[in-house]
Design an enzyme around this catalytic site. Structure first.
Site, PDB file in Angstrom:
ATOM      1  N   GLU A 506       5.997  -9.727  -4.011  1.00  0.00           N
ATOM      2  CA  GLU A 506       5.299  -9.450  -5.278  1.00  0.00           C
ATOM      3  C   GLU A 506       6.191  -8.856  -6.373  1.00  0.00           C
ATOM      4  OE1 GLU A 506       1.838  -7.133  -4.333  1.00  0.00           O
ATOM      5  OE2 GLU A 506       1.142  -8.550  -2.809  1.00  0.00           O
ATOM      6  N   GLU A 622      -1.397 -15.897   3.032  1.00  0.00           N
ATOM      7  CA  GLU A 622      -2.465 -14.883   3.104  1.00  0.00           C
ATOM      8  C   GLU A 622      -3.778 -15.467   2.587  1.00  0.00           C
ATOM      9  OE1 GLU A 622      -1.264 -11.175   1.297  1.00  0.00           O
ATOM     10  OE2 GLU A 622       0.821 -11.424   1.923  1.00  0.00           O
TER      11      GLU A 622
END
Length: 705
Positions: A506, A622
């Site tokens: 991220e 995910e």
């Protein structure tokens, strides 16, 4: 105005009032709004055949259909206002039609009974006293308290057969528990430290005395988790008495734990006169899946003592269909030959989400059948391996422990790493033959602030870039070395358990709730050319080369909302690989925490195309799909199927000259809804447990075809 005209006007006003009154009360049906209904509230269909059900008076309204158990019956839309119900296997389920009126949705239900082809069974009338269980397993309880009867209700061991509420089938009630306390406490235990004793002067014979209560929830409790029939409705009754001199409430309740959530639904409650035995009765439908379940009596108005006698718990409906998770079709088998990996989350020792799956033999048997990959949700993040409490050790001791201390490391101490749980996790992985996505080495969240401070102390100042470069190299190389050496000790081969590494997580969203101190505090914001991120990949790649794994174990960049920042991700990854001997960042991870409405399938596909065009491996790392107001389980199943079908299509039809491996894995982010980080949006393939597959599970299987 003349008298006659006045009377005429008054008569007209009166007539209008009467007309309005009639219409408002519904007497004049020609003016009343028509009620939205289903053409049938129950249908019986033979296996392999179909029947039509339509919704009436819903013209112009938004409509959504779903069926609770797709394995028993399926729905196919017929125009806008009807569906065909097709019987798949013998059993019972429920179809739901949701109709939107204004901002609210109204749910209409149709009970479905699927019979064998050779049988033609009529559906008996549905009992009006049905318990309601929502699609997500939430129980709506209808307590039926009774005023103290003058005569004791007669209870027999074999009651008269009654209709099964909600199913319309004959069912003979079964006595589950009878407690008269004649020879002891009948397995009831203390709740909240109360004192339980058997005393004379009960409703009949002896009674259970509950004293020493310190809080309103204290009382007498019975654990019913191991023997209760899941999905069945039970009637609970008891005689209770209190002698405070005034009216006090006595309450029967349930303590229910599903995953990490504990609730306390009421079964029945009454105000009881002092000195009199009072009869208390109510019903409760047992969820189809739970972790803990107990029945208890309490005094919700205070800490007064009370007596209990003649408790009777009776099963009054059949239980739910029992699904053996180990008999379900396998996701990894369904996608074999398309994706190398199908995975999920498994945790070893985390309490917030009941995260002990790796220590549970039943869960691991299920995981081994369904998946060939797993990701640790938190236990390989820097906070877990570099916790605040481990302190520091001298560099000389660190070297003895096998830490990698780079030449440019100038400090005398180094942070001690905690590999205790990770070692146990790798051992379990090896036992079950499950491989791991290692997640994650570098992140601006869940990283101890002391990692960036002088002396590894939160009380000190931020270190320089040069010091941080050395610490970064120490951490990345030491963690990877430890894992690969552990793999060698278990089976003689590095790279045998961890098949890929998320090096950075991220970075594109580095301004999203960073830790109190993070990488940006040391290096500043370096845009899409962060030297320290590139350094992390260089360090990780050098460790792979040292163990001969540089072409076998890829390094990934992982991020969320990837469909909104695909170009930035590609730019960042290109920078990481710029000027290197090989593509040291070998893959892009698409987290894919999405909803049914956003992003559109086209927007998701656009991002996927951009990532595949880099020639790097792509993994959906995910995946979960949240439901919002108005969405149905059928909508969720369809969207899962759309996403998985898109991935299958892209993998099978990609230009293999441009991208040799393509999409190499898909990881669902959670085993079932009640332990999901997004549990309020019920985003997964299973509901309350592994024995609760949703329509989405079957639709993901279908997409593999």
């Amino acid at each position: 105005m003349s008298q006659g005209r006045k009377l005429g006007a008054a008569s007209l006003v009166f007539a209008l009032i009467v007309s309005s009154s009639v219409t408002a009360s519904g007497v004049n049906e020609s003016f009343a709004a028509k009620k939205v209904t289903l053409s049938s509230k129950k249908v019986t269909v033979q296996k392999g055949n179909r029947k039509k059900v339509s919704v009436k008076n819903a013209k112009g309204k938004k409509i959504k259909w779903s069926v609770k158990k797709k394995s028993i019956a399926t729905l196919k839309k017929k125009g806008k206002y009807a569906v065909y119900i097709t019987g798949k296997k013998v059993g019972k389920t429920t179809a739901t039609c949701k109709v939107k009126s204004g901002r609210k949705w109204k749910s209409l239900s149709c009970k479905i009974t699927v019979t064998d082809k050779k049988k033609d069974v009529a559906t008996p009338p549905v009992s009006s006293s049905k318990p309601v269980v929502s699609p997500t397993g939430t129980v709506e309880i209808t307590p039926t308290p009774k005023v103290t009867p003058k005569e004791t209700p007669k209870v027999t061991a074999t009651p008269t057969p009654t209709a099964t509420p909600g199913e319309g089938a004959e069912f003979v009630p079964v006595e589950y528990k009878k407690a008269g306390f004649e020879n002891g406490t009948d397995s009831f235990g203390s709740r909240g430290g109360t004192t339980l004793s058997v005393v004379s002067g009960g409703h009949t014979g002896n009674a259970l005395s509950v004293t020493g209560r310190m809080s309103t929830w204290n009382g007498a409790e019975l654990n019913i988790a191991s023997t209760i029939v899941k999905g069945a409705t039970y009637k609970f009754s008891a005689w209770v008495k209190q002698d405070t001199g005034s009216e006090q409430s006595i309450k029967m309740s349930i303590q229910l734990k599903v995953g990490t959530d504990t609730t306390y639904p009421s079964v029945a409650q009454l105000k009881c006169k002092s000195g009199e035995w009072t009869y208390l009765e109510g019903t409760y439908t047992i969820p189809t899946s739970f972790d803990e379940l107990s029945f208890y009596l309490e005094g919700p108005d205070g800490t007064y003592d009370f007596l209990v006698d003649d408790i009777l718990i009776t099963q009054i409906t059949e239980g739910a269909e029992i699904i053996d998770p180990l008999l379900l079709p396998s996701l990894k088998d369904a996608y074999a030959g398309t994706f190398e990996r199908i995975g999920n989350i498994l945790n070893y020792n985390t309490s917030w989400n009941d995260g002990y799956q790796l220590q549970n033999a039943d869960t691991m048997a299920f995981a081994k059948k369904q998946f060939n990959s797993y990701t640790l949700e938190n236990e390989m993040k820097p906070d877990s391996l570099l916790p605040s409490w481990t302190g520091t050790i001298p560099v000389s001791q660190a070297k003895q422990l096998g830490y990698v201390i780079p030449e440019n490391y100038q400090e005398s101490t180094v942070a001690k790493l905690n590999f205790d749980n990770l070692d146990k996790i790798l051992e379990i992985s090896n036992t079950y033959g499950l491989q791991m996505r290692a997640h994650v080495l570098m992140w601006h969240q869940q990283t101890a602030g002391r990692f960036f401070k002088e002396g590894y102390s939160d009380d000190n100042s931020v270190v320089s870039k040069e010091v941080m470069n050395a610490r970064l190299e120490f951490y990345v190389k030491t963690v990877m070395k430890h894992v690969m050496e552990k793999e060698k000790s278990l089976n003689g081969k590095a790279g045998s358990i961890v098949y890929c590494w998320d090096v950075t997580n991220e970075y594109i969203h580095r301004d999203n709730s960073p830790s109190s101190t993070s990488w940006v505090d040391v290096y500043g914001d370096m845009g899409l050319r962060p030297t320290y991120v590139k350094l992390a990949y260089e360090c990780a790649y050098s460790m792979l080369k040292e163990y001969g794994l540089e072409t076998k174990v890829p390094l990934f960049y992982n991020d969320y909302n990837e469909y909104d920042c695909a170009d930035d991700i590609v730019t960042l990854v290109n920078y990481i690989n710029e000027g290197e001997e090989a593509k040291i960042c070998g893959g892009i991870g698409m987290q894919s925490h999405i909803t049914i409405a956003y992003p559109s399938l086209e927007r998701y596909e656009t991002a996927l195309n951009k990532f595949l065009a880099t020639g790097l491996q792509v993994q959906v790392t995910e995946l979960d799909i949240g439901m919002e107001e108005g969405d149905t389980e059928e909508d969720l199943a369809e969207h899962y199927k759309d996403i998985m079908s898109l991935l299958v299509s892209k993998q099978k039809n990609r230009d293999q000259n441009m991208n040799v491996k393509g999409i190499t894995g898909v990881t669902i982010w959670g085993l079932y809804d009640s332990i999901s980080w997004r549990k309020n949006s019920t985003p997964l393939l299973f509901g309350t447990g592994l024995d609760d597959p949703k329509q989405a599970f079957y639709s993901v299987l279908e997409a593999a075809k």
